[in-house]
Write a protein that holds these residues in place. Structure first.
Motif, PDB file in Angstrom:
ATOM      1  N   GLY A  75      33.530 -13.782  11.210  1.00  0.00           N
ATOM      2  CA  GLY A  75      34.496 -14.506  11.380  1.00  0.00           C
ATOM      3  C   GLY A  75      35.341 -14.180  12.525  1.00  0.00           C
ATOM      4  N   ARG A  76      35.329 -12.925  13.048  1.00  0.00           N
ATOM      5  CA  ARG A  76      36.494 -12.804  14.057  1.00  0.00           C
ATOM      6  C   ARG A  76      35.737 -12.622  15.533  1.00  0.00           C
ATOM      7  N   ILE A  77      36.386 -13.147  16.456  1.00  0.00           N
ATOM      8  CA  ILE A  77      35.926 -12.958  17.945  1.00  0.00           C
ATOM      9  C   ILE A  77      37.056 -12.637  18.844  1.00  0.00           C
ATOM     10  N   GLU A 212      42.971 -12.806   8.433  1.00  0.00           N
ATOM     11  CA  GLU A 212      42.567 -13.557   7.305  1.00  0.00           C
ATOM     12  C   GLU A 212      41.120 -14.368   7.721  1.00  0.00           C
ATOM     13  N   ALA A 213      40.747 -14.239   8.995  1.00  0.00           N
ATOM     14  CA  ALA A 213      39.377 -14.935   9.369  1.00  0.00           C
ATOM     15  C   ALA A 213      38.203 -14.258   8.345  1.00  0.00           C
ATOM     16  N   VAL A 214      37.410 -15.247   7.857  1.00  0.00           N
ATOM     17  CA  VAL A 214      36.306 -14.832   7.129  1.00  0.00           C
ATOM     18  C   VAL A 214      35.275 -15.727   6.976  1.00  0.00           C
ATOM     19  N   VAL A 215      34.318 -15.106   7.102  1.00  0.00           N
ATOM     20  CA  VAL A 215      32.980 -16.093   6.765  1.00  0.00           C
ATOM     21  C   VAL A 215      32.271 -15.704   5.560  1.00  0.00           C
ATOM     22  N   GLU A 216      32.124 -16.610   4.681  1.00  0.00           N
ATOM     23  CA  GLU A 216      31.418 -16.373   3.069  1.00  0.00           C
ATOM     24  C   GLU A 216      30.063 -16.254   3.373  1.00  0.00           C
ATOM     25  N   THR A 217      29.515 -15.252   2.527  1.00  0.00           N
ATOM     26  CA  THR A 217      27.903 -15.054   2.479  1.00  0.00           C
ATOM     27  C   THR A 217      27.262 -16.307   1.811  1.00  0.00           C
ATOM     28  N   ARG A 226      29.982 -23.396   2.099  1.00  0.00           N
ATOM     29  CA  ARG A 226      30.580 -22.136   2.155  1.00  0.00           C
ATOM     30  C   ARG A 226      31.888 -22.040   3.093  1.00  0.00           C
ATOM     31  N   VAL A 227      32.609 -21.499   2.889  1.00  0.00           N
ATOM     32  CA  VAL A 227      33.956 -21.473   3.869  1.00  0.00           C
ATOM     33  C   VAL A 227      33.836 -20.388   4.930  1.00  0.00           C
ATOM     34  N   GLU A 228      33.749 -21.131   6.213  1.00  0.00           N
ATOM     35  CA  GLU A 228      34.098 -20.264   7.477  1.00  0.00           C
ATOM     36  C   GLU A 228      35.489 -20.350   8.014  1.00  0.00           C
ATOM     37  N   LYS A 229      36.353 -19.543   8.085  1.00  0.00           N
ATOM     38  CA  LYS A 229      37.589 -19.595   8.647  1.00  0.00           C
ATOM     39  C   LYS A 229      37.372 -18.482   9.887  1.00  0.00           C
TER      40      LYS A 229
END
Length: 416
Positions: A75-77, A212-217, A226-229
């Motif tokens: 989730g991080r770029i 806090e960026a996250v991509v749920e598996t 699924r949550v993608e921040k």
């Protein structure tokens, strides 16, 4: 426009559709930064791109890799305008390896944040995000956030809005939000530059939110809930890029790892100089630190002025000294032979003991940069000392002979 629509063969072009969308976005004050998204897309249409359509498809999308489902995004770029690259962080869930980097190359027309928004929006479409938020100086100005309290209120409001959605993407313009100051100073070693962060408090806040960026598996292939921040940081400053990536624990590229290893080697590893045979550290290699002869040794007593390498001459002198000790009756004859070896570059006699010295001063080392790097790659990583090999010695001696070969021929011609 109405008249054209009544024509049976009328077909709206892509550019015309973007113009209409731009007018609508302006009417309802829907913008990304200082422009609307249709205007940004329309502007990109006018720039000739040298890449093929296949290349564009490979660098401008952010879909899941169906060939390797174990590799997931974090989730991080981070987008570096100076390196012309997009760094997408990913991890391998099966191998439990450290995070890795997937790099996309920027197009020729993507030179600032506004021109990057088309790419970022496409990334958001690939991930089916529900909200895309741009945090930059234009946002703060539009909210009249001119003091620190108002700035943090605006930042928190926008971040809370993103958190309210399951799929969101927030973009931080680090250059306009944080900034970097540069100071230069003169010293005996030359001009030096130092960099520092301007808005430290904003930097701390953005750094914390980016972590806090996250991509749920995905738990199943049809799991659309699924949550993608997503967090995207954009910068042109190399110092800010390096500092930000280090502070948030962003995965390093192979190029950065190689550069760190090269910097460590230049600061720590000892290298033996082929010219003076002394050891030096590359970053401490200054002009005048290497005292050497740049010619070759010849036998002044021989009719053909025979060439000898330094190793051969030292072996002969060592034998002469041994003969002087073991055969005192020939002492006078042997003492004369000690002075027969001379340097072609300065005419100095090769001494039998002590330092060889030299007639030239310069920097240590002789091989070209490519040869040095190639030699370094052949070394094992744990070797802290780089010693000379036969190829390097032969290369230096050959170069010395080429430089003074004409002088040696003239000397030989004068003798005959």
């Amino acid at each position: 426009m109405v008249k054209q629509r009544k024509e049976p063969a009328y077909k709206m072009t892509h550019a015309k559709a973007l113009e209409l969308a731009d007018k609508t976005a302006k009417q309802y004050q829907i913008s990304l930064g200082s422009d609307t998204l249709p205007r940004l897309l329309l502007r990109n249409l006018t720039v000739t791109n040298r890449k093929s359509s296949n290349d564009l498809e490979s660098v401008q999308h952010l879909g899941d890799d169906q060939r390797n489902p174990a590799v997931t995004y974090t989730g991080r770029i981070v987008i570096s305008l100076s390196d012309r690259s997009v760094r997408i962080e990913a991890c391998n869930n099966q191998l439990h390896q450290l995070n890795t980097i997937i790099e996309h190359e920027l197009n020729e027309n993507e030179t600032n944040l506004q021109q990057l928004l088309a790419r970022i929006t496409r990334y958001g479409g690939d991930r089916n995000v529900q909200l895309l938020q741009l945090i930059d100086l234009n946002l703060l100005s539009s909210q009249s956030a001119y003091n620190e309290t108002k700035i943090f209120e605006t930042l928190k409001e926008r971040y809370d809005e993103c958190v309210a959605y399951d799929r969101s993407l927030i973009v931080y313009d680090l250059d306009s939000l944080i900034g970097v100051s540069k100071s230069e100073s003169d010293s005996s070693t030359g001009k030096s530059s130092s960099f520092s962060i301007v808005n430290q408090n904003i930097y701390t806040y953005v750094r914390a939110r980016f972590r806090e960026a996250v991509v749920e598996t995905a738990r199943s292939t049809n799991d659309a809930k699924r949550v993608e921040k997503w967090g995207v940081a954009v910068t042109r400053q190399e110092f800010l890029l390096r500092q930000f990536c280090n502070d948030v624990g962003f995965a390093r590229t192979r190029k950065e790892e190689d550069k760190d290893e090269d910097d460590r080697r230049k600061n720590e590893d000892f290298i033996q100089c082929v010219k003076c045979k002394d050891f030096y550290i590359e970053n401490e290699n200054k002009m005048g630190s290497c005292i050497h002869h740049d010619g070759f040794i010849y036998d002044n007593a021989a009719a053909d002025l025979a060439y000898h390498s330094l190793f051969e001459a030292m072996l002969f002198l060592s034998k002469i000294e041994s003969d002087v000790i073991n055969d005192p009756d020939r002492r006078e004859e042997l003492e004369r032979q000690k002075t027969k070896f001379k340097w072609i570059c300065c005419g100095a006699t090769l001494p039998t003991g002590g330092p060889i010295g030299g007639c030239k001063k310069g920097k240590h080392g002789f091989s070209s940069e490519n040869q040095r790097l190639q030699h370094h790659q052949q070394r094992r990583q744990y070797e802290p000392i780089q010693r000379l090999d036969e190829d390097m010695i032969m290369e230096w001696e050959t170069a010395c002979r080429e430089v003074y070969n004409n002088q040696w021929i003239e000397l030989l011609r004068y003798r005959t």
